[in-house]
Design an enzyme around this catalytic site. Sequence first.
Site, mmCIF file in Angstrom:
data_model
loop_
_atom_site.group_PDB
_atom_site.id
_atom_site.type_symbol
_atom_site.label_atom_id
_atom_site.label_comp_id
_atom_site.label_asym_id
_atom_site.label_seq_id
_atom_site.Cartn_x
_atom_site.Cartn_y
_atom_site.Cartn_z
ATOM 1 N N ASN A 218 -45.658 21.965 3.309
ATOM 2 C CA ASN A 218 -44.707 21.481 4.295
ATOM 3 C C ASN A 218 -44.870 20.047 3.857
ATOM 4 O OD1 ASN A 218 -46.864 20.287 6.266
ATOM 5 N ND2 ASN A 218 -46.729 22.365 6.541
ATOM 6 N N PHE A 330 -49.835 18.114 18.917
ATOM 7 C CA PHE A 330 -48.923 17.276 18.237
ATOM 8 C C PHE A 330 -47.666 18.254 18.308
ATOM 9 C CE2 PHE A 330 -49.919 13.044 16.703
ATOM 10 C CZ PHE A 330 -51.064 12.923 17.189
HETATM 11 O O1 C5P Z 1 -46.021 25.438 18.015
HETATM 12 P P1 C5P Z 1 -45.913 24.235 17.419
HETATM 13 O O2 C5P Z 1 -46.515 24.650 15.517
HETATM 14 O O3 C5P Z 1 -44.731 23.182 17.229
HETATM 15 O O4 C5P Z 1 -47.351 23.535 17.657
HETATM 16 C C1 C5P Z 1 -47.730 22.347 17.232
HETATM 17 C C2 C5P Z 1 -49.195 22.138 17.531
HETATM 18 O O5 C5P Z 1 -50.000 23.241 17.655
HETATM 19 C C3 C5P Z 1 -49.865 21.065 16.633
HETATM 20 O O6 C5P Z 1 -50.757 20.501 17.343
HETATM 21 C C4 C5P Z 1 -50.343 22.013 15.668
HETATM 22 O O7 C5P Z 1 -51.460 21.460 15.020
HETATM 23 C C5 C5P Z 1 -51.076 23.134 16.350
HETATM 24 N N1 C5P Z 1 -50.745 24.624 15.844
HETATM 25 C C6 C5P Z 1 -51.985 25.209 15.350
HETATM 26 N N2 C5P Z 1 -51.896 26.609 14.705
HETATM 27 C C7 C5P Z 1 -50.456 27.125 14.478
HETATM 28 C C8 C5P Z 1 -49.561 26.359 14.913
HETATM 29 C C9 C5P Z 1 -49.431 25.106 15.429
HETATM 30 O O8 C5P Z 1 -53.029 24.917 15.796
HETATM 31 N N3 C5P Z 1 -50.539 28.099 14.012
#
Ligand code: C5P
Length: 401
Positions: A218, A330
């Site tokens: 990304n 975040f």
């Molecule tokens: O659910 P979403 O991806 O929007 O959540 C974002 C947050 O969750 C960010 O802090 C991101 O670093 C963390 N995250 C994570 N593992 C994932 C997806 C998101 O730690 N698989």
Amino acid sequence: MESAVGIETVSLEHKKIILGVTGGIAAYKAAELCRLLTKADADVQVVMTAAAQQFVTPLTFQALSGKPVLTSLWEAASGDGMKHIHLSRDADLLLVAPASADFLAKLAHGRADDLLSTLCLARTCKLAVAPAMNREMWATAPTQRNLEQLRADGVNVLEPTAGEQACGETGLGRMLEAADILASLPGLLGAGPLAGKRVLITAGPTFEPIDPVRGLTNLSSGKMGYAVAQAAAEAGAEVCLVSGPTCLATPAGVRRIDVQSVADMRRAVLAELPSDVFIAVAAVADYRVDAAATQKIKKSAAGLTLQLVANPDILAEVADLLDAPFCVGFAAETEELAEHAEAKRRRKKLPLLVGNLAQDTLGQDTAELVLFDDQGQHRLPRADKLTQARHLIKHLVNLLN
Ligand code: C5P
């Protein structure tokens, strides 16, 4: 409820700092640094090399520090002749700013042919260097080799920034601004509000392989996560940064673990626990390719369908642990930030979540953020990411207390 978040002024009361100035045009910035150090109540002793005196006079630093400047090994050898030893024994920090390419080379090889290099070699206190040089001199292999050696020797390198240089060229090698050097010192001296705390941070994008040469990733640059790591280190924390692929320099005093896939990132994060604080800034891929090909996939007119499976949510998993650290998430949203961010905070059981609009932030140097916690929303108007990261750490310290 909305509130503004401020930043405390740096205090270096009772800290003895030797400010070493070497020969480079950035020596004029060292004068400003000297002023800021004394304003922060540090006890500053300036030591200048012969080349530094070609750019700024010792009198300037004498006036700013209120003490005669030391310039010669032989002059320092007055009294019992051991001033080059005693000086750094008494100090909390030896800070060389600017550090020229030549001085870094000297340090990396343990040479001691003038007062400043002798002090560096004989020191028992911490040493930090703020390099400043032309971009070619910075990028050249010998300088990078020397820096690698210095980092391995435990020297804190306050990485230079990119921009217009005195020589008229543009690139990496500009010394940090005096205020940014000052901001990094409480952390280096273990005097910040997060002293003694372990802070674990994820940053950057992830990379999920499709085959040995292709993958899903990304647009995250890692800038925000690296800024948060720097701000946490400035606040005195022991910082571990688990980073997806970026081309950013590791902030001074931060330990970095490089990863690619979400599985790698999860493994690294779990291996670094326990931690007092976990800040998940990384843009983690929600899906990975079910079975990545072991050989390069050949082009086919029939097209290609990839089967994706969900990745584990690292933040949710860590926040759900019995001895969970203080977790900060975040959320980059493209619309209805407040609703989505607050829902995410509750779903992942986070005391603090940082929301931003993805289209306003991705890859940029500035960001507009909203902090969501049990008290409500706290808006951080657009500013550079390091400033925002410092606000965030300040807010986190308040919540921890
Ligand atoms: O659910 P979403 O991806 O929007 O959540 C974002 C947050 O969750 C960010 O802090 C991101 O670093 C963390 N995250 C994570 N593992 C994932 C997806 C998101 O730690 N698989």
